[in-house]
Write a protein that holds these residues in place. Sequence first.
Motif, mmCIF file in Angstrom:
data_model
loop_
_atom_site.group_PDB
_atom_site.id
_atom_site.type_symbol
_atom_site.label_atom_id
_atom_site.label_comp_id
_atom_site.label_asym_id
_atom_site.label_seq_id
_atom_site.Cartn_x
_atom_site.Cartn_y
_atom_site.Cartn_z
ATOM 1 N N ILE A 124 12.095 -7.249 0.474
ATOM 2 C CA ILE A 124 11.242 -8.373 0.871
ATOM 3 C C ILE A 124 10.050 -7.849 1.667
ATOM 4 O O ILE A 124 8.916 -8.254 1.450
ATOM 5 C CB ILE A 124 12.036 -9.418 1.678
ATOM 6 N N MET A 125 10.305 -6.937 2.601
ATOM 7 C CA MET A 125 9.216 -6.360 3.395
ATOM 8 C C MET A 125 8.199 -5.675 2.489
ATOM 9 O O MET A 125 6.991 -5.826 2.667
ATOM 10 C CB MET A 125 9.769 -5.352 4.411
ATOM 11 N N GLU A 126 8.697 -4.915 1.506
ATOM 12 C CA GLU A 126 7.806 -4.209 0.579
ATOM 13 C C GLU A 126 6.931 -5.199 -0.165
ATOM 14 O O GLU A 126 5.737 -4.995 -0.346
ATOM 15 C CB GLU A 126 8.652 -3.394 -0.397
ATOM 16 N N SER A 127 7.536 -6.323 -0.587
ATOM 17 C CA SER A 127 6.808 -7.325 -1.343
ATOM 18 C C SER A 127 5.742 -8.006 -0.492
ATOM 19 O O SER A 127 4.629 -8.254 -0.939
ATOM 20 C CB SER A 127 7.797 -8.350 -1.894
ATOM 21 N N ILE A 128 6.067 -8.304 0.769
ATOM 22 C CA ILE A 128 5.124 -8.987 1.658
ATOM 23 C C ILE A 128 3.928 -8.091 1.967
ATOM 24 O O ILE A 128 2.790 -8.535 2.015
ATOM 25 C CB ILE A 128 5.825 -9.411 2.958
ATOM 26 N N MET A 129 4.183 -6.818 2.197
ATOM 27 C CA MET A 129 3.147 -5.904 2.655
ATOM 28 C C MET A 129 2.574 -5.052 1.524
ATOM 29 O O MET A 129 1.879 -4.078 1.760
ATOM 30 C CB MET A 129 3.731 -5.010 3.748
ATOM 31 N N ALA A 130 2.833 -5.409 0.303
ATOM 32 C CA ALA A 130 2.481 -4.582 -0.847
ATOM 33 C C ALA A 130 0.991 -4.604 -1.157
ATOM 34 O O ALA A 130 0.318 -5.615 -0.994
ATOM 35 C CB ALA A 130 3.260 -5.042 -2.064
ATOM 36 N N LEU A 131 0.537 -3.472 -1.666
ATOM 37 C CA LEU A 131 -0.812 -3.362 -2.202
ATOM 38 C C LEU A 131 -0.898 -4.139 -3.526
ATOM 39 O O LEU A 131 -1.889 -4.758 -3.838
ATOM 40 C CB LEU A 131 -1.152 -1.889 -2.429
ATOM 41 N N SER A 132 0.190 -4.095 -4.282
ATOM 42 C CA SER A 132 0.274 -4.792 -5.560
ATOM 43 C C SER A 132 1.674 -5.383 -5.702
ATOM 44 O O SER A 132 2.666 -4.725 -5.391
ATOM 45 C CB SER A 132 0.014 -3.818 -6.715
ATOM 46 N N ASP A 133 1.765 -6.633 -6.137
ATOM 47 C CA ASP A 133 3.047 -7.316 -6.309
ATOM 48 C C ASP A 133 2.909 -8.256 -7.499
ATOM 49 O O ASP A 133 2.307 -9.314 -7.391
ATOM 50 C CB ASP A 133 3.397 -8.088 -5.033
#
Length: 101
Positions: A11-20
């Motif tokens: 979830i953290m990766e998705s929120i702070m992602a450069l691309s999602d």
Amino acid sequence: MLSLGWMSPRIMESIMALSDEWEDQHLTPSGWVSGSYKHDHGHREEKPIPPDTVLSVRRHVVVGALGAMPSVSESRQVRGGADPALVAELEENFGPPIFGC
């Protein structure tokens, strides 16, 4: 200060992602049908699931930072209690889904 320690790394990766991005494909007796998708920069389209769908596959691609390797996951959902033998036969006939993201 807001603590986000309760969130999973995904979830953290998705929120702070450069691309999602994510995209759905639906397997029907006549082949793969493109479904809903979300691409970067807010472009999103919702499409209805075809009524004769036996399998839906969602590909989710997240890039955490510039130069980082993408995290790619696929989830599969058999629809409407479809017979596993029918799903396997259709997958053999039509191959794997082709995604744009």
